[in-house]
Design a protein around this motif. Structure first.
Motif, PDB file in Angstrom:
ATOM      1  N   GLY A   1     -22.098  19.576  21.637  1.00 14.98           N
ATOM      2  CA  GLY A   1     -21.577  20.939  21.739  1.00 14.98           C
ATOM      3  C   GLY A   1     -20.064  21.030  21.846  1.00 14.98           C
ATOM      4  O   GLY A   1     -19.506  22.117  21.822  1.00 14.98           O
ATOM      5  N   ASP A   2     -19.394  19.895  22.006  1.00 14.73           N
ATOM      6  CA  ASP A   2     -17.932  19.903  22.061  1.00 14.73           C
ATOM      7  C   ASP A   2     -17.358  19.652  20.674  1.00 14.73           C
ATOM      8  O   ASP A   2     -17.801  18.755  19.956  1.00 14.73           O
ATOM      9  CB  ASP A   2     -17.408  18.792  22.995  1.00 14.73           C
ATOM     10  N   ILE A   3     -16.387  20.451  20.318  1.00 14.40           N
ATOM     11  CA  ILE A   3     -15.727  20.264  19.027  1.00 14.40           C
ATOM     12  C   ILE A   3     -14.426  19.489  19.228  1.00 14.40           C
ATOM     13  O   ILE A   3     -13.665  19.760  20.145  1.00 14.40           O
ATOM     14  CB  ILE A   3     -15.408  21.638  18.381  1.00 14.40           C
ATOM     15  N   VAL A   4     -14.244  18.486  18.353  1.00 15.17           N
ATOM     16  CA  VAL A   4     -13.021  17.691  18.429  1.00 15.17           C
ATOM     17  C   VAL A   4     -12.231  17.861  17.134  1.00 15.17           C
ATOM     18  O   VAL A   4     -12.774  17.685  16.050  1.00 15.17           O
ATOM     19  CB  VAL A   4     -13.349  16.200  18.636  1.00 15.17           C
ATOM     20  N   PHE A   5     -10.978  18.276  17.299  1.00  9.75           N
ATOM     21  CA  PHE A   5     -10.077  18.291  16.155  1.00  9.75           C
ATOM     22  C   PHE A   5      -9.281  17.008  16.224  1.00  9.75           C
ATOM     23  O   PHE A   5      -8.508  16.808  17.161  1.00  9.75           O
ATOM     24  CB  PHE A   5      -9.144  19.497  16.216  1.00  9.75           C
ATOM     25  N   ALA A   6      -9.485  16.124  15.245  1.00 10.74           N
ATOM     26  CA  ALA A   6      -8.830  14.822  15.343  1.00 10.74           C
ATOM     27  C   ALA A   6      -7.678  14.725  14.356  1.00 10.74           C
ATOM     28  O   ALA A   6      -7.805  15.064  13.179  1.00 10.74           O
ATOM     29  CB  ALA A   6      -9.832  13.709  15.092  1.00 10.74           C
ATOM     30  N   GLU A   7      -6.562  14.308  14.848  1.00  6.58           N
ATOM     31  CA  GLU A   7      -5.407  14.030  14.001  1.00  6.58           C
ATOM     32  C   GLU A   7      -5.325  12.515  13.886  1.00  6.58           C
ATOM     33  O   GLU A   7      -5.371  11.808  14.895  1.00  6.58           O
ATOM     34  CB  GLU A   7      -4.149  14.606  14.672  1.00  6.58           C
ATOM     35  N   VAL A   8      -5.229  12.022  12.666  1.00  9.89           N
ATOM     36  CA  VAL A   8      -5.205  10.573  12.475  1.00  9.89           C
ATOM     37  C   VAL A   8      -3.799  10.149  12.068  1.00  9.89           C
ATOM     38  O   VAL A   8      -3.192  10.742  11.184  1.00  9.89           O
ATOM     39  CB  VAL A   8      -6.223  10.134  11.395  1.00  9.89           C
ATOM     40  N   LYS A   9      -3.295   9.137  12.761  1.00 14.39           N
ATOM     41  CA  LYS A   9      -1.981   8.603  12.397  1.00 14.39           C
ATOM     42  C   LYS A   9      -2.141   7.128  12.079  1.00 14.39           C
ATOM     43  O   LYS A   9      -2.686   6.372  12.883  1.00 14.39           O
ATOM     44  CB  LYS A   9      -1.007   8.767  13.586  1.00 14.39           C
ATOM     45  N   SER A  10      -1.675   6.730  10.920  1.00 13.13           N
ATOM     46  CA  SER A  10      -1.818   5.334  10.518  1.00 13.13           C
ATOM     47  C   SER A  10      -0.454   4.678  10.394  1.00 13.13           C
ATOM     48  O   SER A  10       0.525   5.308   9.997  1.00 13.13           O
ATOM     49  CB  SER A  10      -2.528   5.244   9.169  1.00 13.13           C
ATOM     50  N   ARG A  11      -0.421   3.419  10.743  1.00 14.27           N
ATOM     51  CA  ARG A  11       0.837   2.663  10.679  1.00 14.27           C
ATOM     52  C   ARG A  11       0.519   1.242  10.226  1.00 14.27           C
ATOM     53  O   ARG A  11      -0.548   0.725  10.532  1.00 14.27           O
ATOM     54  CB  ARG A  11       1.491   2.569  12.062  1.00 14.27           C
ATOM     55  N   THR A  12       1.434   0.624   9.516  1.00 19.15           N
ATOM     56  CA  THR A  12       1.298  -0.823   9.308  1.00 19.15           C
ATOM     57  C   THR A  12       2.062  -1.504  10.427  1.00 19.15           C
ATOM     58  O   THR A  12       3.028  -0.946  10.950  1.00 19.15           O
ATOM     59  CB  THR A  12       1.872  -1.272   7.942  1.00 19.15           C
TER      60      THR A  12
ATOM     61  N   MET B   1       0.827  -1.195   0.000  1.00 23.13           N
ATOM     62  CA  MET B   1       0.000   0.000   0.000  1.00 23.13           C
ATOM     63  C   MET B   1       0.867   1.252   0.000  1.00 23.13           C
ATOM     64  O   MET B   1       1.855   1.306   0.696  1.00 23.13           O
ATOM     65  CB  MET B   1      -0.895   0.005   1.252  1.00 23.13           C
ATOM     66  N   LYS B   2       0.455   2.216  -0.812  1.00 21.22           N
ATOM     67  CA  LYS B   2       1.222   3.442  -0.863  1.00 21.22           C
ATOM     68  C   LYS B   2       0.941   4.301   0.367  1.00 21.22           C
ATOM     69  O   LYS B   2      -0.048   4.111   1.065  1.00 21.22           O
ATOM     70  CB  LYS B   2       0.851   4.235  -2.129  1.00 21.22           C
ATOM     71  N   LYS B   3       1.825   5.264   0.614  1.00 19.67           N
ATOM     72  CA  LYS B   3       1.732   6.047   1.843  1.00 19.67           C
ATOM     73  C   LYS B   3       0.419   6.836   1.901  1.00 19.67           C
ATOM     74  O   LYS B   3      -0.280   6.846   2.913  1.00 19.67           O
ATOM     75  CB  LYS B   3       2.912   7.009   1.907  1.00 19.67           C
ATOM     76  N   SER B   4       0.040   7.460   0.766  1.00 18.94           N
ATOM     77  CA  SER B   4      -1.171   8.269   0.763  1.00 18.94           C
ATOM     78  C   SER B   4      -2.413   7.385   0.884  1.00 18.94           C
ATOM     79  O   SER B   4      -3.400   7.778   1.524  1.00 18.94           O
ATOM     80  CB  SER B   4      -1.238   9.112  -0.509  1.00 18.94           C
ATOM     81  N   GLU B   5      -2.324   6.204   0.290  1.00 14.28           N
ATOM     82  CA  GLU B   5      -3.473   5.275   0.387  1.00 14.28           C
ATOM     83  C   GLU B   5      -3.678   4.846   1.838  1.00 14.28           C
ATOM     84  O   GLU B   5      -4.802   4.763   2.327  1.00 14.28           O
ATOM     85  CB  GLU B   5      -3.217   4.019  -0.457  1.00 14.28           C
ATOM     86  N   LEU B   6      -2.557   4.570   2.465  1.00 13.89           N
ATOM     87  CA  LEU B   6      -2.606   4.148   3.858  1.00 13.89           C
ATOM     88  C   LEU B   6      -3.268   5.223   4.722  1.00 13.89           C
ATOM     89  O   LEU B   6      -4.150   4.951   5.540  1.00 13.89           O
ATOM     90  CB  LEU B   6      -1.180   3.884   4.365  1.00 13.89           C
ATOM     91  N   ALA B   7      -2.841   6.466   4.481  1.00 16.09           N
ATOM     92  CA  ALA B   7      -3.374   7.568   5.271  1.00 16.09           C
ATOM     93  C   ALA B   7      -4.872   7.713   5.053  1.00 16.09           C
ATOM     94  O   ALA B   7      -5.651   7.879   5.989  1.00 16.09           O
ATOM     95  CB  ALA B   7      -2.653   8.865   4.897  1.00 16.09           C
ATOM     96  N   ARG B   8      -5.275   7.618   3.803  1.00 19.51           N
ATOM     97  CA  ARG B   8      -6.683   7.764   3.456  1.00 19.51           C
ATOM     98  C   ARG B   8      -7.516   6.660   4.122  1.00 19.51           C
ATOM     99  O   ARG B   8      -8.557   6.942   4.724  1.00 19.51           O
ATOM    100  CB  ARG B   8      -6.813   7.694   1.930  1.00 19.51           C
ATOM    101  N   ALA B   9      -7.002   5.437   4.044  1.00 17.39           N
ATOM    102  CA  ALA B   9      -7.714   4.309   4.639  1.00 17.39           C
ATOM    103  C   ALA B   9      -7.816   4.498   6.148  1.00 17.39           C
ATOM    104  O   ALA B   9      -8.862   4.212   6.749  1.00 17.39           O
ATOM    105  CB  ALA B   9      -6.977   3.004   4.316  1.00 17.39           C
ATOM    106  N   GLY B  10      -6.748   5.004   6.742  1.00  9.21           N
ATOM    107  CA  GLY B  10      -6.751   5.236   8.193  1.00  9.21           C
ATOM    108  C   GLY B  10      -7.800   6.261   8.588  1.00  9.21           C
ATOM    109  O   GLY B  10      -8.531   6.079   9.556  1.00  9.21           O
ATOM    110  N   GLU B  11      -7.881   7.329   7.804  1.00  7.68           N
ATOM    111  CA  GLU B  11      -8.859   8.369   8.121  1.00  7.68           C
ATOM    112  C   GLU B  11     -10.279   7.848   8.000  1.00  7.68           C
ATOM    113  O   GLU B  11     -11.147   8.183   8.801  1.00  7.68           O
ATOM    114  CB  GLU B  11      -8.654   9.579   7.212  1.00  7.68           C
ATOM    115  N   ASP B  12     -10.495   6.997   6.985  1.00  6.56           N
ATOM    116  CA  ASP B  12     -11.829   6.403   6.834  1.00  6.56           C
ATOM    117  C   ASP B  12     -12.198   5.595   8.072  1.00  6.56           C
ATOM    118  O   ASP B  12     -13.326   5.666   8.567  1.00  6.56           O
ATOM    119  CB  ASP B  12     -11.875   5.498   5.593  1.00  6.56           C
ATOM    120  N   CYS B  13     -11.233   4.829   8.543  1.00  6.61           N
ATOM    121  CA  CYS B  13     -11.463   4.027   9.741  1.00  6.61           C
ATOM    122  C   CYS B  13     -11.783   4.908  10.940  1.00  6.61           C
ATOM    123  O   CYS B  13     -12.682   4.610  11.736  1.00  6.61           O
ATOM    124  CB  CYS B  13     -10.234   3.189  10.086  1.00  6.61           C
ATOM    125  N   ALA B  14     -11.050   6.015  11.044  1.00  5.94           N
ATOM    126  CA  ALA B  14     -11.232   6.920  12.185  1.00  5.94           C
ATOM    127  C   ALA B  14     -12.620   7.545  12.151  1.00  5.94           C
ATOM    128  O   ALA B  14     -13.285   7.656  13.182  1.00  5.94           O
ATOM    129  CB  ALA B  14     -10.159   7.993  12.158  1.00  5.94           C
TER     130      ALA B  14
END
Lengths: 119, 511
Positions: A45-56, A1-14
């Motif tokens: 009423g609470d706002i969450v800014f989420a940073e997603v980190k994906s790893r194999t 899996m390419k790096k950008s694909e991995l990130a995208r898949a991780g964000e979908d999961c999140a």
């Protein structure tokens, strides 16, 4: 899996994970000139800014370790930017980290740390 | 939302009112403390956060700004934990303030318990002076604060207890005032003079010293009871007035060594005996935020310096100024503070390095030069401030073995109180209270000497090679002895006795 694909898949999961937990998603990939916020979600009423980190699996590093000082500072700036621009109707804000670890194709683990950054 | 809580910080021995403002505004979770906090205050935000969460409250996910006013005073210590926590709770709407007019102090543990602090008594006194309704403080400190009259002393043991009280739900009955009840029962635990056998002339010298407020130096071989006698001096000192007791207690409260002191009751005269390795700062007080030293802890009591020549020279020299002014001023970059230091100095020393110079039985192993060096470690100016020198000889075995009990402290104390009364009526409401504080002008005025006594004094001056310094001292001591006899004029027997108490001015020592 390419790096950008991995990130995208991780964000979908999140996103799925947040929705499962009762959040509603406001924005994905909120872009500014100096970076982007992966997910902006809201719950009671609470706002969450989420940073997603994906790893194999097997890289030897956990997602949490990827958020260093520079990244923290960037996240704070981005969040402040959003709060100033569009956050007027909300009261509480926090920055969360969602770590996703992939086992080849299937998700093996998802972890959610709340309020990771505090001045 | 904004919340305001009154708190206090101790500078020297006096407490200052500190306003704590907590503002909660929109923004990423952050916690800022402004208003010149030092490290211990800055760290309080972590304690406060954990304590709030572990007490069943929520720490707001917002920007929390804490301001400590006035902003130009340096804030020190952990006493702000509790007021900051209550401020955060009230600003975030988890607490409605139903009770006003209280000062809040206290340190928080991570689980929300309230820990004891130092300086509670000073804060309580400020509270009563500035007409506050009461003080909310750690329950462990409630006892010491209860010596202050006219305010509610509310001891709390946890954050939630304090929160309940402030909001008006909880009821904590104020601690009963202790001051009046405590006076009578203090003498019970003094060590008593009746336990010392023999050494009658030293006891007499100590009695004169206490009666006239003179400082005293005891010289004698080891094992003759110098320390034993010194420890018993506080038992014959006159009772402290409430003001005196509170002032002394305040010093002990700010020094943070208060537990035992307050258990013993504040009307017990302090007895401090610093070790001879003590530094000058330990003796007069110091530190970035100055803390009182031994001379101040001995305020209204006894400072006992055992093995006087073993003290470092600079330590002995710093004693001079407080002996004169009855206070010390400690200056540091951050603060300049004056501590009261009105104490009676009792010093003890051996006559020579081996200790047996004046012992009739044992041979002294020191050379004359060694003895001279040993004695000369104590500087002239310091010696000048010690009125009475008394030699403490070896106790005879006959005296130790005798079944006869010596005079108890109460009798001696009664005589001393009578003598002090005479001095009080002599000096009136002026700056000085006892004979030792007279200057040469006052000596001339008050020490009226009979003619034959004058002759005796002149003879003694010539024959014993007494210094000019000794002349005034002898008159002062004679005045005190005459007061003890209730005699308005000094007669020859008073002079004769007083002359004995200047042994170091005589030339019996190798020099």
């Amino acid at each position: 899996m390419k790096k950008s694909e991995l990130a995208r898949a991780g964000e979908d999961c999140a996103v799925k994970h947040l929705i499962d937990k009762g959040y509603s998603i406001i924005e994905r990939n909120f872009r500014t000139g100096f970076g982007e916020i992966d997910i902006i979600a809201e719950k009671a009423g609470d706002i969450v800014f989420a940073e997603v980190k994906s790893r194999t699996e097997g890289t030897g590093f956990t997602p949490a370790e990827a958020v260093n000082f520079k990244k923290r500072r960037q996240l704070v700036r981005l969040s402040d930017y959003y709060i100033a621009r569009r956050g007027r109707k909300y009261n509480n804000f926090r920055i969360d980290l969602i770590g996703v670890v992939f086992k080849t194709d299937r998700i093996s683990d998802i972890e959610h740390w709340e309020n990771i950054i505090e001045e | 939302m904004l919340a305001r809580i009154k708190s206090s910080c101790v500078y020297g021995i006096d407490a200052h009112l500190i306003d704590i403002e907590v503002d909660i505004s929109r923004g990423l979770p952050a916690n800022v403390i402004v208003g010149l906090p030092d490290t211990a205050v800055k760290e309080s935000r972590d304690r406060v956060k954990s304590a709030i969460q572990n007490s069943g409250f929520k720490y707001p996910l917002k920007r929390v700004t804490v301001n400590l006013a006035p902003a130009d005073l340096k804030k020190e210590g952990s006493v702000f934990d509790l007021p900051i926590a209550l401020g955060v709770l009230s600003a975030s709407g988890q607490l409605k303030t139903g009770r006003d007019g209280y000062i809040v102090i206290g340190e928080l543990a991570l689980d929300g318990r309230v820990r004891s602090i130092s300086g509670a008594l000073s804060v309580a006194m400020m509270c009563s002076k500035d007409n506050f309704r009461g003080i909310i403080l750690p329950s462990e400190n409630a006892e010491e604060a209860s010596y202050v009259e006219g305010i509610d002393i509310i001891g709390v043991s946890s954050l939630s207890e304090a929160a309940d009280f402030i909001s008006g739900i909880g009821i904590i009955s104020p601690r009963k005032n202790k001051c009046r009840a405590d006076i009578s029962q203090t003498n019970a635990d003094y060590v008593d003079f009746s336990e010392v056998k023999g050494q009658e002339h030293v006891k007499r010298a100590l009695e004169i010293a206490v009666a006239g407020g003179h400082n005293i130096l005891m010289i004698g071989p080891p094992g003759t009871g110098k320390t034993m006698l010194a420890r018993r001096v506080s038992s014959i000192m006159p009772d402290m007035s409430i003001e005196e007791a509170l002032e002394t207690a305040k010093i002990h409260s700010t020094a943070g060594i208060n537990k035992k002191y307050f258990r013993d009751g504040i009307f017990k005269r302090p007895f401090r005996s610093p070790h001879h390795t003590a530094s000058d700062v330990a003796i007069i007080g110091g530190g970035q935020f100055p803390k009182p030293g031994e001379v101040s802890l001995a305020h209204n009591g006894v400072l006992f310096l055992d093995e006087l020549p073993e003290f470092r020279r600079n330590v002995l020299e710093v004693l001079r100024q407080p002996l004169e002014d009855r206070e010390v001023t400690v200056s540091r970059v951050k603060n300049t503070i004056t501590f009261p230091a009105s104490y009676m100095l009792i010093a003890a020393m051996n006559p020579c390095p081996c200790g047996y110079f004046t012992d009739p039985e044992r041979e002294c192993r020191c050379t004359p030069l060694q003895v001279q060096r040993y004695i000369s470690k104590i500087s002239g100016p310091l010696m000048d401030r010690i009125d009475i020198h008394i030699e403490v000889p070896v106790v005879k075995f006959k005296d130790i073995a005798s079944k006869k009990t010596a005079e108890p402290s109460v009798h001696i104390k009664a005589r001393i109180e009578k003598t002090r009364k005479i001095q009080k009526s002599r000096f009136g409401a002026g700056k000085i209270h006892c004979n030792s504080q007279m200057n040469s002008k006052q000596i001339k005025k008050h020490c009226l000497i009979e003619e034959d006594a004058e002759d005796l004094l002149n003879k003694a001056m010539d024959n014993l090679c007494l210094s000019a310094r000794a002349y005034d001292k002898i008159k002062k001591i004679a005045r005190t002895i005459a007061d003890m006899d209730e005699s308005p004029r000094i007669i020859s027997k008073h002079i004769a006795e007083a002359v004995q108490y200047r042994s170091l001015d005589k030339n019996i020592w190798p020099a």
